[in-house]
Design a protein around this motif. Structure first.
Motif, PDB file in Angstrom:
ATOM      1  N   ALA A 108       0.847  -1.188   0.000  1.00  0.00           N
ATOM      2  CA  ALA A 108       0.000   0.000   0.000  1.00  0.00           C
ATOM      3  C   ALA A 108       0.884   1.239   0.000  1.00  0.00           C
ATOM      4  N   GLU A 109       0.280   2.364  -0.323  1.00  0.00           N
ATOM      5  CA  GLU A 109       1.055   3.603  -0.476  1.00  0.00           C
ATOM      6  C   GLU A 109       1.820   3.963   0.792  1.00  0.00           C
ATOM      7  N   LYS A 110       1.231   3.710   1.960  1.00  0.00           N
ATOM      8  CA  LYS A 110       1.866   4.105   3.212  1.00  0.00           C
ATOM      9  C   LYS A 110       2.758   3.021   3.805  1.00  0.00           C
ATOM     10  N   ASP A 111       2.810   1.859   3.179  1.00  0.00           N
ATOM     11  CA  ASP A 111       3.679   0.794   3.680  1.00  0.00           C
ATOM     12  C   ASP A 111       5.149   1.144   3.438  1.00  0.00           C
ATOM     13  N   LYS A 112       6.017   0.592   4.263  1.00  0.00           N
ATOM     14  CA  LYS A 112       7.461   0.789   4.103  1.00  0.00           C
ATOM     15  C   LYS A 112       8.024  -0.384   3.311  1.00  0.00           C
ATOM     16  N   VAL A 113       8.872  -0.066   2.346  1.00  0.00           N
ATOM     17  CA  VAL A 113       9.451  -1.100   1.485  1.00  0.00           C
ATOM     18  C   VAL A 113      10.963  -0.960   1.459  1.00  0.00           C
ATOM     19  N   TYR A 114      11.645  -2.082   1.704  1.00  0.00           N
ATOM     20  CA  TYR A 114      13.084  -2.171   1.479  1.00  0.00           C
ATOM     21  C   TYR A 114      13.269  -3.081   0.271  1.00  0.00           C
ATOM     22  N   GLY A 115      13.756  -2.502  -0.826  1.00  0.00           N
ATOM     23  CA  GLY A 115      13.958  -3.251  -2.058  1.00  0.00           C
ATOM     24  C   GLY A 115      15.430  -3.565  -2.260  1.00  0.00           C
ATOM     25  N   ILE A 116      15.734  -4.841  -2.475  1.00  0.00           N
ATOM     26  CA  ILE A 116      17.116  -5.289  -2.555  1.00  0.00           C
ATOM     27  C   ILE A 116      17.443  -5.734  -3.980  1.00  0.00           C
ATOM     28  N   SER A 117      18.528  -5.217  -4.521  1.00  0.00           N
ATOM     29  CA  SER A 117      19.015  -5.668  -5.831  1.00  0.00           C
ATOM     30  C   SER A 117      20.459  -5.225  -5.989  1.00  0.00           C
ATOM     31  N   ARG A 118      21.135  -5.792  -6.984  1.00  0.00           N
ATOM     32  CA  ARG A 118      22.532  -5.422  -7.213  1.00  0.00           C
ATOM     33  C   ARG A 118      22.632  -4.058  -7.880  1.00  0.00           C
ATOM     34  N   THR A 119      21.704  -3.777  -8.810  1.00  0.00           N
ATOM     35  CA  THR A 119      21.706  -2.490  -9.504  1.00  0.00           C
ATOM     36  C   THR A 119      20.481  -1.676  -9.107  1.00  0.00           C
ATOM     37  N   ARG A 120      20.626  -0.353  -9.111  1.00  0.00           N
ATOM     38  CA  ARG A 120      19.536   0.516  -8.692  1.00  0.00           C
ATOM     39  C   ARG A 120      18.383   0.468  -9.692  1.00  0.00           C
ATOM     40  N   PRO A 121      17.162   0.229  -9.234  1.00  0.00           N
ATOM     41  CA  PRO A 121      16.000   0.252 -10.130  1.00  0.00           C
ATOM     42  C   PRO A 121      15.747   1.667 -10.633  1.00  0.00           C
ATOM     43  N   ASP A 122      15.339   1.768 -11.888  1.00  0.00           N
ATOM     44  CA  ASP A 122      15.104   3.092 -12.457  1.00  0.00           C
ATOM     45  C   ASP A 122      13.774   3.696 -12.025  1.00  0.00           C
ATOM     46  N   TYR A 123      12.939   2.931 -11.330  1.00  0.00           N
ATOM     47  CA  TYR A 123      11.607   3.414 -10.968  1.00  0.00           C
ATOM     48  C   TYR A 123      11.501   3.846  -9.498  1.00  0.00           C
ATOM     49  N   LEU A 124      12.531   3.576  -8.696  1.00  0.00           N
ATOM     50  CA  LEU A 124      12.483   3.960  -7.290  1.00  0.00           C
ATOM     51  C   LEU A 124      13.089   5.341  -7.109  1.00  0.00           C
ATOM     52  N   ASP A 125      12.274   6.267  -6.677  1.00  0.00           N
ATOM     53  CA  ASP A 125      12.688   7.651  -6.488  1.00  0.00           C
ATOM     54  C   ASP A 125      13.318   7.801  -5.110  1.00  0.00           C
ATOM     55  N   GLU A 126      14.527   8.318  -5.070  1.00  0.00           N
ATOM     56  CA  GLU A 126      15.216   8.506  -3.792  1.00  0.00           C
ATOM     57  C   GLU A 126      14.450   9.417  -2.843  1.00  0.00           C
ATOM     58  N   ARG A 127      13.590  10.258  -3.399  1.00  0.00           N
ATOM     59  CA  ARG A 127      12.861  11.217  -2.563  1.00  0.00           C
ATOM     60  C   ARG A 127      11.646  10.595  -1.884  1.00  0.00           C
ATOM     61  N   THR A 128      11.281   9.381  -2.237  1.00  0.00           N
ATOM     62  CA  THR A 128      10.137   8.726  -1.618  1.00  0.00           C
ATOM     63  C   THR A 128      10.552   8.185  -0.261  1.00  0.00           C
ATOM     64  N   GLN A 129       9.942   8.707   0.790  1.00  0.00           N
ATOM     65  CA  GLN A 129      10.406   8.419   2.143  1.00  0.00           C
ATOM     66  C   GLN A 129      10.227   6.963   2.551  1.00  0.00           C
ATOM     67  N   ASN A 130       9.189   6.317   2.080  1.00  0.00           N
ATOM     68  CA  ASN A 130       8.918   4.958   2.558  1.00  0.00           C
ATOM     69  C   ASN A 130       9.275   3.872   1.547  1.00  0.00           C
ATOM     70  N   ARG A 131      10.062   4.228   0.525  1.00  0.00           N
ATOM     71  CA  ARG A 131      10.564   3.254  -0.434  1.00  0.00           C
ATOM     72  C   ARG A 131      12.084   3.357  -0.454  1.00  0.00           C
ATOM     73  N   HIS A 132      12.765   2.311   0.001  1.00  0.00           N
ATOM     74  CA  HIS A 132      14.210   2.360   0.167  1.00  0.00           C
ATOM     75  C   HIS A 132      14.874   1.268  -0.667  1.00  0.00           C
ATOM     76  N   TRP A 133      15.864   1.663  -1.465  1.00  0.00           N
ATOM     77  CA  TRP A 133      16.641   0.688  -2.219  1.00  0.00           C
ATOM     78  C   TRP A 133      17.958   0.426  -1.491  1.00  0.00           C
ATOM     79  N   ILE A 134      18.324  -0.851  -1.398  1.00  0.00           N
ATOM     80  CA  ILE A 134      19.586  -1.235  -0.774  1.00  0.00           C
ATOM     81  C   ILE A 134      20.357  -2.118  -1.753  1.00  0.00           C
ATOM     82  N   ALA A 135      21.582  -1.750  -2.031  1.00  0.00           N
ATOM     83  CA  ALA A 135      22.414  -2.533  -2.946  1.00  0.00           C
ATOM     84  C   ALA A 135      22.943  -3.774  -2.245  1.00  0.00           C
ATOM     85  N   ALA A 136      22.898  -4.907  -2.942  1.00  0.00           N
ATOM     86  CA  ALA A 136      23.445  -6.141  -2.382  1.00  0.00           C
ATOM     87  C   ALA A 136      23.813  -7.083  -3.512  1.00  0.00           C
TER      88      ALA A 136
END
Length: 241
Positions: free
Chosen positions: A25-53
């Motif tokens: 849901a829009e207000k849920d917190k998401v930690y997304g894991i991948s080796r390369t940064r997804p082009d659709y995840l905006d760094e400015r979105t507070q509750n969507r976090h990309w982590i490189a691994a």
């Protein structure tokens, strides 16, 4: 509102991208894991976090991720990772052409990291009221498939071993453990493409991502009184099974 926290692996493209975009849901917190940064995840979105691994290095990837997430509650852990041999799913496949390094890389990425990640975050899952672990498997992990890909098949069979044993470990904590054994997916089509259009363009030989997301939604919707162990989902025309 009771917000949920998702830990999703393999979010850069395909099914992982669709899960990340359309399951929480829009207000849920998401930690997304991948080796390369997804082009659709905006760094400015507070509750969507990309982590490189790099999951081909299981211990380092697990320790680094655990340090970042710490003791936060995790409601849903979804391991959507599956790499295969360079010559997989083609007439040119020959097991003898796969190097030791390639085989070890497949095992580390698909299985070793999966086991270590789940182990590392069990205490985080215990903090949730109705936690779920979902592994994305394959029909290559089911009995009597006719694929030749040895290393890929081995890892997908292993995922099924994980969910059966893990359920016994987590039963007392009422944490659901499930696997989706999927056939060929229509990953080249956008999620917003109408299902009927995808079926027509793929001659009905590929599974629309919408169908897989509905299966995931079903698992997440179940109470902690039940456990969805396995869902097998080959394409209707898939003769591999």
């Amino acid at each position: 509102m009771n917000t949920k926290t998702f830990l999703i692996f393999g979010v850069s493209k395909g099914l992982g991208k669709a899960i990340t975009q359309y399951i929480p849901a829009e207000k849920d917190k998401v930690y997304g894991i991948s080796r390369t940064r997804p082009d659709y995840l905006d760094e400015r979105t507070q509750n969507r976090h990309w982590i490189a691994a790099d999951l081909s290095h299981p211990s380092k990837a697990t320790n680094d991720l655990k340090e970042i997430i710490g003791q936060q509650k995790i409601d849903y852990l979804i391991y959507n990772v599956g790499i295969w041999e360079h010559n997989a799913f083609s007439d040119s496949y020959n097991f003898q052409d796969n190097s030791q390094e390639e085989i070890i890389n497949i095992i580390n990425t698909n299985i070793s990291s999966c086991i270590l990640m789940i182990q590392a975050f069990i205490n985080n899952l215990k903090l949730a009221d109705n936690a779920k672990v979902i592994l994305i498997g394959s029909t290559w992990g089911l009995d009597n498939h006719n694929g030749k890909e040895v290393a890929f098949s081995v890892t997908k069979f292993a995922l099924r071993g994980i969910i059966h044993s893990l359920r016994e470990n987590l039963r007392e904590h009422l944490i659901g453990v499930s696997i989706l054994n999927l056939g060929y997916l229509a990953t080249e089509y956008d999620y917003k493409e109408p299902v009927e259009s995808i079926i027509e363009q793929s001659n009905g030989e590929l599974i629309p991502l919408q169908d897989v997301l509905e299966a995931i939604r079903f698992i997440l919707s179940t109470s902690k009184a039940s456990c969805v162990k396995e869902i097998n989902m080959p394409a209707m025309k898939d003769k591999n099974m």
